[in-house]
Design a protein around this motif. Sequence first.
Motif, mmCIF file in Angstrom:
data_model
loop_
_atom_site.group_PDB
_atom_site.id
_atom_site.type_symbol
_atom_site.label_atom_id
_atom_site.label_comp_id
_atom_site.label_asym_id
_atom_site.label_seq_id
_atom_site.Cartn_x
_atom_site.Cartn_y
_atom_site.Cartn_z
ATOM 1 N N ARG A 151 0.843 -1.207 0.000
ATOM 2 C CA ARG A 151 0.000 0.000 0.000
ATOM 3 C C ARG A 151 0.878 1.258 0.000
ATOM 4 O O ARG A 151 0.568 2.232 -0.656
ATOM 5 C CB ARG A 151 -0.906 -0.008 1.237
ATOM 6 N N GLU A 152 1.996 1.225 0.717
ATOM 7 C CA GLU A 152 2.909 2.372 0.771
ATOM 8 C C GLU A 152 3.454 2.691 -0.613
ATOM 9 O O GLU A 152 3.596 3.869 -0.979
ATOM 10 C CB GLU A 152 4.070 2.097 1.740
ATOM 11 N N THR A 153 3.770 1.673 -1.384
ATOM 12 C CA THR A 153 4.273 1.889 -2.746
ATOM 13 C C THR A 153 3.202 2.548 -3.607
ATOM 14 O O THR A 153 3.489 3.499 -4.327
ATOM 15 C CB THR A 153 4.719 0.543 -3.367
ATOM 16 N N VAL A 154 1.984 2.051 -3.501
ATOM 17 C CA VAL A 154 0.875 2.629 -4.274
ATOM 18 C C VAL A 154 0.665 4.102 -3.887
ATOM 19 O O VAL A 154 0.552 4.974 -4.749
ATOM 20 C CB VAL A 154 -0.425 1.816 -4.086
ATOM 21 N N GLU A 155 0.634 4.383 -2.589
ATOM 22 C CA GLU A 155 0.396 5.745 -2.122
ATOM 23 C C GLU A 155 1.530 6.679 -2.554
ATOM 24 O O GLU A 155 1.299 7.809 -2.949
ATOM 25 C CB GLU A 155 0.211 5.769 -0.612
ATOM 26 N N ALA A 156 2.767 6.216 -2.495
ATOM 27 C CA ALA A 156 3.900 7.046 -2.898
ATOM 28 C C ALA A 156 3.860 7.323 -4.395
ATOM 29 O O ALA A 156 4.141 8.433 -4.826
ATOM 30 C CB ALA A 156 5.217 6.379 -2.513
ATOM 31 N N ALA A 157 3.497 6.303 -5.167
ATOM 32 C CA ALA A 157 3.423 6.493 -6.629
ATOM 33 C C ALA A 157 2.337 7.486 -6.962
ATOM 34 O O ALA A 157 2.489 8.326 -7.830
ATOM 35 C CB ALA A 157 3.171 5.156 -7.324
#
Length: 182
Positions: free
Chosen positions: A176-182
């Motif tokens: 989820r962190e990767t998605v939010e950062a992207a």
Amino acid sequence: GELMHQMWRRKLPATDVSVVGVVGAGLMGHALALEFARAGYEVRIHDESESQLESVPERVRNTMSILAEYGLAEANDADQVIERITCTRDLKVAAEASQFVIEAVAEDLSIKQKVFSELDAICGPDVILASNTSAISPTALGNATKKPDRVLVTHYFNPPYLLPAVEVVPGEETSRETVEAA
């Protein structure tokens, strides 16, 4: 007019990203480099083709000129944008200092997996690895790495400097962190 201008000039949401790597200097790669540089990021663009790389500044300048004609950029911004873009044939130079790397090479799974495997070996554990693919599974790309939780697809609409939309597609293991950062 002004609202659209603000959309194109805005900086991306605050993250720890200051350097963006772009792999592939073709139609989409150079346009993505342009957009990230316009947003204030330092960009390192890689391509194996010297001629593709050599033409990046001219293509960026031409695009900035067109945007300025329509009031979507300032004509004198081109030099600043170009200064933020470093062109290199060395993938390590393009990727090792980047916190976010987006791949825009040929739509071929084996080529993309090779790029992701090479990026995985170069980049630190917190680097997000993204693909601009429109059809290839982010899970298949993540499987070419040791950190599939940091891999996803960011499919930009073409041309990204006129169509400010991007599909963010996580793989089965994307965090989820990767998605939010992207």
